[in-house]
Design a protein around this motif. Structure first.
Motif, PDB file in Angstrom:
ATOM      1  N   GLY A  14     -10.382   4.526   2.137  1.00 60.98           N
ATOM      2  CA  GLY A  14     -10.233   4.351   3.578  1.00 60.98           C
ATOM      3  C   GLY A  14      -9.545   5.584   4.134  1.00 60.98           C
ATOM      4  O   GLY A  14      -8.756   6.222   3.446  1.00 60.98           O
ATOM      5  N   ALA A  15      -9.849   5.918   5.395  1.00 63.69           N
ATOM      6  CA  ALA A  15      -9.277   7.144   5.960  1.00 63.69           C
ATOM      7  C   ALA A  15      -9.300   7.082   7.489  1.00 63.69           C
ATOM      8  O   ALA A  15      -9.838   6.138   8.072  1.00 63.69           O
ATOM      9  N   ARG A  18      -0.167  -6.938  -4.605  1.00 63.14           N
ATOM     10  CA  ARG A  18      -0.681  -7.969  -3.707  1.00 63.14           C
ATOM     11  C   ARG A  18      -0.936  -9.249  -4.486  1.00 63.14           C
ATOM     12  O   ARG A  18      -1.341  -9.192  -5.659  1.00 63.14           O
ATOM     13  N   PHE A  51      -8.313   0.387  10.505  1.00 60.72           N
ATOM     14  CA  PHE A  51      -7.024   0.285   9.827  1.00 60.72           C
ATOM     15  C   PHE A  51      -5.973   0.529  10.900  1.00 60.72           C
ATOM     16  O   PHE A  51      -6.118   1.479  11.690  1.00 60.72           O
ATOM     17  N   THR A  55       0.553   3.623   1.869  1.00 58.11           N
ATOM     18  CA  THR A  55       0.692   4.099   3.238  1.00 58.11           C
ATOM     19  C   THR A  55       2.179   4.106   3.642  1.00 58.11           C
ATOM     20  O   THR A  55       2.608   4.918   4.466  1.00 58.11           O
ATOM     21  N   HIS A  69       0.850  -1.203   0.000  1.00 55.33           N
ATOM     22  CA  HIS A  69       0.000   0.000   0.000  1.00 55.33           C
ATOM     23  C   HIS A  69       0.886   1.253   0.000  1.00 55.33           C
ATOM     24  O   HIS A  69       2.060   1.199   0.383  1.00 55.33           O
ATOM     25  N   ALA A 107      -5.196  10.839   7.406  1.00 51.38           N
ATOM     26  CA  ALA A 107      -4.658  10.159   6.229  1.00 51.38           C
ATOM     27  C   ALA A 107      -5.810   9.507   5.494  1.00 51.38           C
ATOM     28  O   ALA A 107      -6.850   9.216   6.082  1.00 51.38           O
ATOM     29  N   PHE A 108      -5.628   9.325   4.210  1.00 47.20           N
ATOM     30  CA  PHE A 108      -6.621   8.564   3.445  1.00 47.20           C
ATOM     31  C   PHE A 108      -5.916   7.837   2.314  1.00 47.20           C
ATOM     32  O   PHE A 108      -4.812   8.224   1.904  1.00 47.20           O
ATOM     33  N   GLY A 109      -6.519   6.759   1.867  1.00 41.36           N
ATOM     34  CA  GLY A 109      -5.930   6.000   0.771  1.00 41.36           C
ATOM     35  C   GLY A 109      -7.031   5.507  -0.156  1.00 41.36           C
ATOM     36  O   GLY A 109      -8.030   4.960   0.300  1.00 41.36           O
ATOM     37  N   VAL A 143      -4.488   4.166  11.632  1.00 44.90           N
ATOM     38  CA  VAL A 143      -5.321   5.330  11.988  1.00 44.90           C
ATOM     39  C   VAL A 143      -6.196   4.984  13.194  1.00 44.90           C
ATOM     40  O   VAL A 143      -6.512   3.829  13.442  1.00 44.90           O
ATOM     41  N   GLN A 200       3.821   7.468   3.518  1.00 47.63           N
ATOM     42  CA  GLN A 200       3.542   8.408   4.627  1.00 47.63           C
ATOM     43  C   GLN A 200       4.738   8.502   5.562  1.00 47.63           C
ATOM     44  O   GLN A 200       5.187   9.580   5.934  1.00 47.63           O
ATOM     45  N   GLN A 226      -2.615   3.158  -6.033  1.00 45.85           N
ATOM     46  CA  GLN A 226      -3.283   3.866  -4.936  1.00 45.85           C
ATOM     47  C   GLN A 226      -2.806   5.314  -4.899  1.00 45.85           C
ATOM     48  O   GLN A 226      -1.751   5.640  -5.432  1.00 45.85           O
ATOM     49  N   GLU A 237      -2.315   7.973  -1.774  1.00 47.05           N
ATOM     50  CA  GLU A 237      -2.369   8.179  -0.333  1.00 47.05           C
ATOM     51  C   GLU A 237      -2.395   9.677  -0.082  1.00 47.05           C
ATOM     52  O   GLU A 237      -1.733  10.435  -0.788  1.00 47.05           O
TER      53      GLU A 237
HETATM   54  N1  DAH Z   1      -3.637   1.360   3.176  1.00 44.74           N
HETATM   55  C1  DAH Z   1      -5.024   0.996   3.074  1.00 44.74           C
HETATM   56  C2  DAH Z   1      -5.188  -0.125   2.073  1.00 44.74           C
HETATM   57  O1  DAH Z   1      -4.320  -0.341   1.292  1.00 44.74           O
HETATM   58  C3  DAH Z   1      -5.866   2.165   2.626  1.00 44.74           C
HETATM   59  C4  DAH Z   1      -5.949   3.208   3.683  1.00 44.74           C
HETATM   60  C5  DAH Z   1      -6.947   3.151   4.632  1.00 44.74           C
HETATM   61  C6  DAH Z   1      -5.028   4.259   3.704  1.00 44.74           C
HETATM   62  C7  DAH Z   1      -7.045   4.115   5.615  1.00 44.74           C
HETATM   63  C8  DAH Z   1      -5.110   5.221   4.694  1.00 44.74           C
HETATM   64  C9  DAH Z   1      -6.125   5.148   5.635  1.00 44.74           C
HETATM   65  O2  DAH Z   1      -4.258   6.247   4.772  1.00 44.74           O
HETATM   66  O3  DAH Z   1      -6.203   6.098   6.590  1.00 44.74           O
HETATM   67  O4  DAH Z   1      -6.180  -0.798   2.093  1.00 44.74           O
END
Ligand code: DAH
Length: 344
Positions: free
Chosen positions: A288-289, A199, A252, A175, A173, A311-313, A255, A178, A212, A214
């Motif tokens: 997701g966040a 994956r 997650f 993430t 991911h 954060a969000f992805g 977070v 970050q 993705q 982020e």
């Molecule tokens: N890393 C997660 C995924 O690959 C997605 C994600 C969810 C990123 C919540 C985030 C977050 O920054 O806050 O499924």
């Protein structure tokens, strides 16, 4: 005049007559071979030269050369004449329409994934997000540990990871970026990290490589309502002015609290119970966040009581599929021009 001489002359005359009557290049070639070729009549006649007295031979040789030259000349003249006729005839048949427009050079276009990354970066760039990138081969530490996913944590099972070697993975991911960003510089931070992730998964809705984006915002007093504001703006810019978002509590590891974020269905706005896009729910999950877990700040060397962040992805393919109504994820990776052309 002896036999050979009269033979040469009479053969020569018939040959000239034959040449003048010929209408095609192939007939002409046949005449050339039958007279001047190795086994041609003129060559054969000369083979009998040995039977004539020696003093006669030069005269006959000269006569033969004279006729050979005459025939060659006639062949050459006829050949040019027939060639010119052939060109003339083919010009009459194949007409070139010089008023037709030219062929357009084939123009490529940006792939829908690239288009979507550009679009998202442009929209969030307007409210201060800078684009940054990280490597696709990532340490286990930054991909998992530093994202609060220790070894044996069940969250590792959710992301079937490709391992490149001890301690090194293909990032599962974005993430992971970050933590690279936070360790690289001090807050405030407001970044977007687009890129490929990997994956071990492959079917109509999963690809072993996908993309993705982020997002990360770290500063003093960043709150959950800032997150809602940013994502609400993002949804309207991408999906239209009527788009709404809703947050559902979710988990997650990186977070706390975490949420899954849905956007309202632009196709039916929840009014069609049989809608094929939202299945009648009126909502589509897009990302997701959550609020950055204090442990990540500790790993980054930030004082977690001074700051906060969200954060969000999001999955780029998923966003592109929603924007363009694309039914199958695999279309993105087949390079089929008929598909790509529709999304210029
Ligand atoms: N890393 C997660 C995924 O690959 C997605 C994600 C969810 C990123 C919540 C985030 C977050 O920054 O806050 O499924």
């Amino acid at each position: 005049m002896n036999d050979i001489q009269s033979q040469i002359i009479s053969r020569g005359q018939t040959t000239l007559a034959d040449i003048s009557k010929t209408n095609t290049l192939s007939d002409l070639e046949q005449i050339r071979v039958s007279v001047l070729g190795k086994k041609g009549t003129l060559s054969e006649a000369l083979k009998t030269l040995g039977t004539v007295p020696a003093e006669e031979r030069p005269k006959i040789g000269a006569l033969a050369n004279e006729w050979k030259a005459k025939i060659e000349g006639a062949l050459e003249t006829k050949k040019s004449e027939l060639e010119a006729k052939e060109i003339e005839a083919s010009l009459g048949k194949t007409k070139i329409d010089v008023s037709l427009p030219g062929r357009r050079p084939h123009m490529g276009a940006l792939h829908p994934i690239t288009q979507t990354i550009k679009k998202v970066s442009e929209v969030l760039g307007r409210i201060g997000f800078d684009v940054t990138v990280g490597p696709e081969a990532e340490t286990d530490f930054l991909n998992f540990e530093a994202a609060n996913i220790p070894k044996d944590h069940p969250a590792r099972d959710m992301q079937d990871t490709f391992f490149l070697g001890p301690g090194v993975v293909l990032r599962s991911h974005t993430t992971a970026v970050q933590m690279r960003a936070m360790r690289g510089k001090t807050w405030p931070i407001r970044i977007l990290c687009p890129g490929a992730v990997y994956r071990a998964d492959n079917d109509a809705t999963h690809s072993p490589m996908f993309h993705q984006i982020e997002g990360l915002w770290v500063d003093k007093k960043v709150s959950m309502s800032d997150l809602k504001g940013v994502l609400g703006f993002f949804a309207k810019e991408l999906f239209g002015a009527d788009a709404k978002i809703r947050l559902r509590p979710s988990y997650f590891a990186f977070v706390e609290p975490g949420a899954e974020v849905d956007v309202s269905c632009a196709i039916c706005a929840g009014r069609n119970p049989k809608c094929s896009v939202c299945k009648g729910t009126g909502w589509l999950e897009i990302l997701g966040a959550g609020m950055v877990h204090p442990r990540l700040f500790e790993y980054a060397g930030y004082k977690s009581d001074e700051i906060s962040g969200f954060a969000f992805g999001m999955g780029v393919e998923r966003i592109a599929m929603l924007l363009h109504d694309i039914p199958d994820l695999r279309l993105m990776f087949q390079g089929d021009q008929r598909f790509l052309k529709q999304l210029r």
